[in-house]
Every structure is written in C-alpha cells, then in structure tokens.
Motif scaffolding. Structure first.
Motif, mmCIF file in Angstrom:
data_model
loop_
_atom_site.group_PDB
_atom_site.id
_atom_site.type_symbol
_atom_site.label_atom_id
_atom_site.label_comp_id
_atom_site.label_asym_id
_atom_site.label_seq_id
_atom_site.Cartn_x
_atom_site.Cartn_y
_atom_site.Cartn_z
ATOM 1 N N LYS A 48 18.772 -4.222 -43.704
ATOM 2 C CA LYS A 48 17.842 -4.172 -44.838
ATOM 3 C C LYS A 48 17.804 -5.529 -45.523
ATOM 4 O O LYS A 48 18.685 -6.369 -45.349
ATOM 5 C CB LYS A 48 18.286 -3.088 -45.818
ATOM 6 C CG LYS A 48 18.155 -1.686 -45.253
ATOM 7 C CD LYS A 48 18.552 -0.636 -46.271
ATOM 8 C CE LYS A 48 18.359 0.755 -45.677
ATOM 9 N NZ LYS A 48 18.735 1.817 -46.615
ATOM 10 N N ASN A 49 16.753 -5.726 -46.309
ATOM 11 C CA ASN A 49 16.602 -6.919 -47.152
ATOM 12 C C ASN A 49 16.664 -8.232 -46.377
ATOM 13 O O ASN A 49 17.290 -9.201 -46.820
ATOM 14 C CB ASN A 49 17.660 -6.922 -48.269
ATOM 15 C CG ASN A 49 17.549 -5.699 -49.149
ATOM 16 O OD1 ASN A 49 16.470 -5.361 -49.604
ATOM 17 N ND2 ASN A 49 18.670 -5.019 -49.362
ATOM 18 N N ALA A 50 16.016 -8.268 -45.228
ATOM 19 C CA ALA A 50 15.900 -9.538 -44.499
ATOM 20 C C ALA A 50 15.111 -10.519 -45.354
ATOM 21 O O ALA A 50 14.262 -10.122 -46.162
ATOM 22 C CB ALA A 50 15.187 -9.310 -43.165
ATOM 23 N N ASP A 51 15.395 -11.812 -45.190
ATOM 24 C CA ASP A 51 14.630 -12.828 -45.934
ATOM 25 C C ASP A 51 13.187 -12.892 -45.439
ATOM 26 O O ASP A 51 12.264 -13.086 -46.227
ATOM 27 C CB ASP A 51 15.293 -14.200 -45.778
ATOM 28 C CG ASP A 51 16.657 -14.253 -46.440
ATOM 29 O OD1 ASP A 51 16.769 -13.777 -47.583
ATOM 30 O OD2 ASP A 51 17.610 -14.747 -45.808
ATOM 31 N N TYR A 52 13.015 -12.754 -44.127
ATOM 32 C CA TYR A 52 11.663 -12.876 -43.565
ATOM 33 C C TYR A 52 11.517 -12.036 -42.301
ATOM 34 O O TYR A 52 12.502 -11.715 -41.625
ATOM 35 C CB TYR A 52 11.344 -14.347 -43.251
ATOM 36 C CG TYR A 52 12.224 -14.959 -42.186
ATOM 37 C CD1 TYR A 52 11.877 -14.901 -40.840
ATOM 38 C CD2 TYR A 52 13.430 -15.591 -42.523
ATOM 39 C CE1 TYR A 52 12.698 -15.447 -39.856
ATOM 40 C CE2 TYR A 52 14.246 -16.143 -41.553
ATOM 41 C CZ TYR A 52 13.884 -16.072 -40.221
ATOM 42 O OH TYR A 52 14.689 -16.599 -39.250
ATOM 43 N N LEU A 53 10.272 -11.684 -42.018
ATOM 44 C CA LEU A 53 9.890 -11.086 -40.731
ATOM 45 C C LEU A 53 8.976 -12.066 -40.015
ATOM 46 O O LEU A 53 8.164 -12.746 -40.653
ATOM 47 C CB LEU A 53 9.087 -9.791 -40.923
ATOM 48 C CG LEU A 53 9.618 -8.631 -41.752
ATOM 49 C CD1 LEU A 53 8.618 -7.481 -41.715
ATOM 50 C CD2 LEU A 53 10.969 -8.181 -41.235
ATOM 51 N N ASP A 90 16.116 -19.494 -46.596
ATOM 52 C CA ASP A 90 16.065 -18.168 -45.983
ATOM 53 C C ASP A 90 16.930 -18.153 -44.737
ATOM 54 O O ASP A 90 16.823 -19.044 -43.889
ATOM 55 C CB ASP A 90 14.621 -17.783 -45.636
ATOM 56 C CG ASP A 90 13.842 -17.323 -46.865
ATOM 57 O OD1 ASP A 90 14.394 -17.422 -47.978
ATOM 58 O OD2 ASP A 90 12.695 -16.877 -46.709
ATOM 59 N N ARG A 91 17.771 -17.136 -44.626
ATOM 60 C CA ARG A 91 18.742 -17.086 -43.537
ATOM 61 C C ARG A 91 18.462 -15.960 -42.544
ATOM 62 O O ARG A 91 18.263 -16.198 -41.370
ATOM 63 C CB ARG A 91 20.155 -16.893 -44.113
ATOM 64 C CG ARG A 91 20.564 -18.011 -45.040
ATOM 65 C CD ARG A 91 21.503 -19.003 -44.358
ATOM 66 N NE ARG A 91 21.862 -20.077 -45.256
ATOM 67 C CZ ARG A 91 21.405 -21.314 -45.137
ATOM 68 N NH1 ARG A 91 20.568 -21.633 -44.201
ATOM 69 N NH2 ARG A 91 21.798 -22.256 -45.968
ATOM 70 N N LEU A 92 18.463 -14.729 -43.051
ATOM 71 C CA LEU A 92 18.364 -13.579 -42.149
ATOM 72 C C LEU A 92 16.907 -13.238 -41.858
ATOM 73 O O LEU A 92 16.128 -12.964 -42.770
ATOM 74 C CB LEU A 92 19.070 -12.361 -42.769
ATOM 75 C CG LEU A 92 18.953 -11.049 -41.975
ATOM 76 C CD1 LEU A 92 19.570 -11.176 -40.589
ATOM 77 C CD2 LEU A 92 19.588 -9.900 -42.741
ATOM 78 N N GLY A 93 16.562 -13.257 -40.573
ATOM 79 C CA GLY A 93 15.197 -12.931 -40.181
ATOM 80 C C GLY A 93 15.150 -11.800 -39.175
ATOM 81 O O GLY A 93 16.138 -11.500 -38.497
ATOM 82 N N LEU A 94 13.990 -11.187 -39.086
ATOM 83 C CA LEU A 94 13.729 -10.152 -38.084
ATOM 84 C C LEU A 94 12.487 -10.530 -37.295
ATOM 85 O O LEU A 94 11.489 -10.967 -37.874
ATOM 86 C CB LEU A 94 13.495 -8.794 -38.755
ATOM 87 C CG LEU A 94 14.655 -8.159 -39.511
ATOM 88 C CD1 LEU A 94 14.191 -6.880 -40.207
ATOM 89 C CD2 LEU A 94 15.812 -7.850 -38.570
ATOM 90 N N ALA A 115 18.774 -17.287 -36.812
ATOM 91 C CA ALA A 115 19.695 -16.148 -36.935
ATOM 92 C C ALA A 115 18.851 -14.895 -37.149
ATOM 93 O O ALA A 115 18.613 -14.476 -38.278
ATOM 94 C CB ALA A 115 20.647 -16.363 -38.102
ATOM 95 N N VAL A 116 18.348 -14.342 -36.059
ATOM 96 C CA VAL A 116 17.435 -13.197 -36.175
ATOM 97 C C VAL A 116 17.965 -11.974 -35.428
ATOM 98 O O VAL A 116 18.772 -12.081 -34.510
ATOM 99 C CB VAL A 116 16.030 -13.527 -35.619
ATOM 100 C CG1 VAL A 116 15.374 -14.636 -36.409
ATOM 101 C CG2 VAL A 116 16.083 -13.863 -34.141
ATOM 102 N N GLN A 117 17.460 -10.830 -35.869
ATOM 103 C CA GLN A 117 17.631 -9.591 -35.135
ATOM 104 C C GLN A 117 16.238 -9.033 -34.881
ATOM 105 O O GLN A 117 15.239 -9.664 -35.233
ATOM 106 C CB GLN A 117 18.503 -8.628 -35.933
ATOM 107 C CG GLN A 117 19.934 -9.149 -36.116
ATOM 108 C CD GLN A 117 20.822 -8.143 -36.819
ATOM 109 O OE1 GLN A 117 20.840 -6.972 -36.496
ATOM 110 N NE2 GLN A 117 21.573 -8.625 -37.802
ATOM 111 N N GLY A 118 16.187 -7.874 -34.257
ATOM 112 C CA GLY A 118 14.895 -7.323 -33.894
ATOM 113 C C GLY A 118 14.509 -6.109 -34.709
ATOM 114 O O GLY A 118 15.372 -5.333 -35.128
#
Length: 196
Positions: free
Chosen positions: A40-45, A136-140, A161-164
């Motif tokens: 949850k709360n990713a910085d960006y998609l 911004d760090r965490l992305g999806l 540093a992304v996940q899907g």
C-alpha cells in the motif's frame, strides 16, 4: 536407416520435453509475479500502455487502467505515470488514453504524469523513470498478469525499486498473449544474459 530414424525420433522427443520444461518454468515465473502481495501507499505507479483502437483501450489495456484506478482510489497520495506513445491505428497516444480513462473514473488530473513517446516495454520503463518525482522510492508497475514478470524485471534492470500490480487478462486474449510473452521473455533473457 532404422537407426537413423530412431535417432531423429529420440532427438525430437528430447527437444519437445526440454521445450515443455522451459515453458513450464516461464509459466511458473509469470504466476509467481502475479500472485505477490501488493504494498500500500506506493509513491508512484507506472501504467504500461497497450493497444488503443482509435480512442478506445483494448480489453487487456482497459484491465490495466481499471487496476490502476482502483489502487489510486485507495491510496490517495500515490501519483501515476501514464506510459505509451501513439501507434498505428491509434487516434490518441496510449498515455492519453490512460489519462482520459482515469479522469473518467474520478482520479484527479493533478496526480497524472504523461509519458507519450515510448514504443515498447523497455522505453515505457526508461522514459517513465525520468519523470519520477525526486525522492519517490517505492513504485509499482501496472500491467496484465502475463506481462508482469518481464516488466518488473526490466524495471529492476533500470535500477527502479518496483513491484508489480497485476491486472487480469481477458480470457479471449489469453492464448495469444501468453504465447507472445514466452517469446518476449526468451528475447529478454538473450539480451540480458548473452548479448549484453
């Protein structure tokens, strides 16, 4: 003559078995990436573009946009990079199609950044990377489940540093999408491990 035929048969059987093992491995990786927990709360998609028929997103593309909209409604601080240029038969860019559909679903335009020059997954990721706000760090990465493994792997190769965030693949698109993706992953492996 019989010995020669037997050798050919054995070789063909071995190749078929190896092919099935390879496809099973690819299917395992695809499945593994499309069933991970989504933070949850990713910085960006980053929403990856796909085919637009005139101004209407294809079923698979619409599924990506809907998955992004759902996440953005639940995570109010997350911004979105809409990625994809304008291809043959498309009246608007894929990025513009994403923007339009997200706005129609109640997402503020202020949260949407357009990347409308890319023509493939590598460019989607590379060009989008330049638009990620500093800090911004965490992305999806948002794409259909069959495409997620390769897309996330490419993004990580670009240092993100992304996940899907998986979107469902419409059943009508499954056979074509998966068979094309097996070839695309093979090309990705060749580029990553052999050609570079």
């Amino acid at each position: 003559m019989m010995k020669h035929k037997k050798r050919v048969f054995v070789l063909a059987a071995v190749l078929v078995i190896l092919g099935l093992i390879y496809i099973s491995f690819l299917q395992f990786k695809i499945s593994q990436y499309s069933h991970k927990d989504v933070p949850k709360n990713a910085d960006y998609l980053i929403v990856l573009g796909a085919r637009v028929k005139g101004t209407v997103p294809s079923l698979a593309f619409a599924s990506r946009i809907n998955a992004a909209a759902e996440y953005l409604k639940e995570n109010k601080e997350t911004i979105v990079i809409a990625s994809g240029g304008k291809g043959t038969g498309e009246d608007i860019s894929e990025a513009e199609s994403i923007r339009k559909e997200l706005v129609d679903q109640g997402i503020s335009e202020a949260r949407i950044i357009l990347e409308d020059q890319s023509t493939d997954t590598y460019e989607n990721i590379n060009f989008s990377k330049r638009l990620i706000p500093k800090g911004d760090r965490l992305g999806l990465v948002v794409t259909n489940n069959f495409h997620l493994y390769r897309a996330v792997s490419i993004a990580q190769d670009y240092g993100l540093a992304v996940q899907g965030l998986p979107a469902e693949t419409p059943w009508i698109a499954v056979p074509k999408s998966y068979s094309r993706e097996y070839l695309a992953i093979t090309k990705f492996y060749l580029k990553r491990y052999i050609l570079d």
